[in-house]
Design a protein around this motif. Sequence first.
Motif, PDB file in Angstrom:
ATOM      1  N   SER A  34       0.804  -1.220   0.000  1.00  0.00           N
ATOM      2  CA  SER A  34       0.000   0.000   0.000  1.00  0.00           C
ATOM      3  C   SER A  34       0.834   1.264   0.000  1.00  0.00           C
ATOM      4  O   SER A  34       0.311   2.349  -0.225  1.00  0.00           O
ATOM      5  CB  SER A  34      -0.943  -0.001   1.202  1.00  0.00           C
ATOM      6  N   ARG A  35       2.149   1.159   0.212  1.00  0.00           N
ATOM      7  CA  ARG A  35       3.003   2.332   0.205  1.00  0.00           C
ATOM      8  C   ARG A  35       3.578   2.632  -1.170  1.00  0.00           C
ATOM      9  O   ARG A  35       4.259   3.652  -1.356  1.00  0.00           O
ATOM     10  CB  ARG A  35       4.161   2.132   1.192  1.00  0.00           C
ATOM     11  N   TYR A  36       3.348   1.749  -2.128  1.00  0.00           N
ATOM     12  CA  TYR A  36       3.974   1.876  -3.430  1.00  0.00           C
ATOM     13  C   TYR A  36       2.991   2.374  -4.493  1.00  0.00           C
ATOM     14  O   TYR A  36       1.845   1.949  -4.537  1.00  0.00           O
ATOM     15  CB  TYR A  36       4.508   0.525  -3.906  1.00  0.00           C
ATOM     16  N   ALA A  37       3.495   3.234  -5.373  1.00  0.00           N
ATOM     17  CA  ALA A  37       2.771   3.520  -6.600  1.00  0.00           C
ATOM     18  C   ALA A  37       3.029   2.377  -7.572  1.00  0.00           C
ATOM     19  O   ALA A  37       4.038   1.684  -7.483  1.00  0.00           O
ATOM     20  CB  ALA A  37       3.240   4.838  -7.196  1.00  0.00           C
ATOM     21  N   ASN A  76      -5.579  -2.798  -2.270  1.00  0.00           N
ATOM     22  CA  ASN A  76      -4.454  -2.940  -1.350  1.00  0.00           C
ATOM     23  C   ASN A  76      -4.650  -4.091  -0.374  1.00  0.00           C
ATOM     24  O   ASN A  76      -3.679  -4.667   0.113  1.00  0.00           O
ATOM     25  CB  ASN A  76      -4.220  -1.630  -0.599  1.00  0.00           C
ATOM     26  N   LYS A 111       4.779   7.661  -3.537  1.00  0.00           N
ATOM     27  CA  LYS A 111       3.330   7.759  -3.447  1.00  0.00           C
ATOM     28  C   LYS A 111       2.665   7.832  -4.808  1.00  0.00           C
ATOM     29  O   LYS A 111       1.521   7.384  -4.968  1.00  0.00           O
ATOM     30  CB  LYS A 111       2.940   8.983  -2.622  1.00  0.00           C
ATOM     31  N   TRP A 158      -0.330   5.385  -4.593  1.00  0.00           N
ATOM     32  CA  TRP A 158      -0.347   4.403  -3.518  1.00  0.00           C
ATOM     33  C   TRP A 158      -1.747   4.216  -2.945  1.00  0.00           C
ATOM     34  O   TRP A 158      -2.127   3.114  -2.541  1.00  0.00           O
ATOM     35  CB  TRP A 158       0.612   4.827  -2.416  1.00  0.00           C
TER      36      TRP A 158
END
Length: 124
Positions: free
Chosen positions: A30-33, A74, A102, A53
């Motif tokens: 969930s922290r990644y684009a 996510n 993000k 994200w």
Amino acid sequence: QVQLVESGGGLVQAGGSLRLSCAASGRTFSRYAMGWFRQAPGKEREFVAAISWSGGSTDYADSVKGRFTISRDNAKNTVYLQMNSLKPEDTAVYYCAVRNGKYGSSWPRAYDYWGQGTQVTVSS
């Protein structure tokens, strides 16, 4: 380390639809684009779509706007690419990629991890 596995590619007639999935390992998905790219034979890898994200921001290549939709879940560590009104020129190997940030980017070098790709072939 993040591992990505794409699925959902195949052979479809022009005007048809496919949905690609990209499942990611790791607890911080969930922290990644995320982004989708494609590469046709003899051509450079090109940007298709990207998602932030949170899923709140998306971006598309002009060639797929209005036909493709990127989304993410996510909770399932998965990003999707819904492809409608497919054209023969959409034929390519499609790759998903993760960016440690993000927001997505249309620049391949901005991404840190890549999947192995899935073939999409659109017949006329």
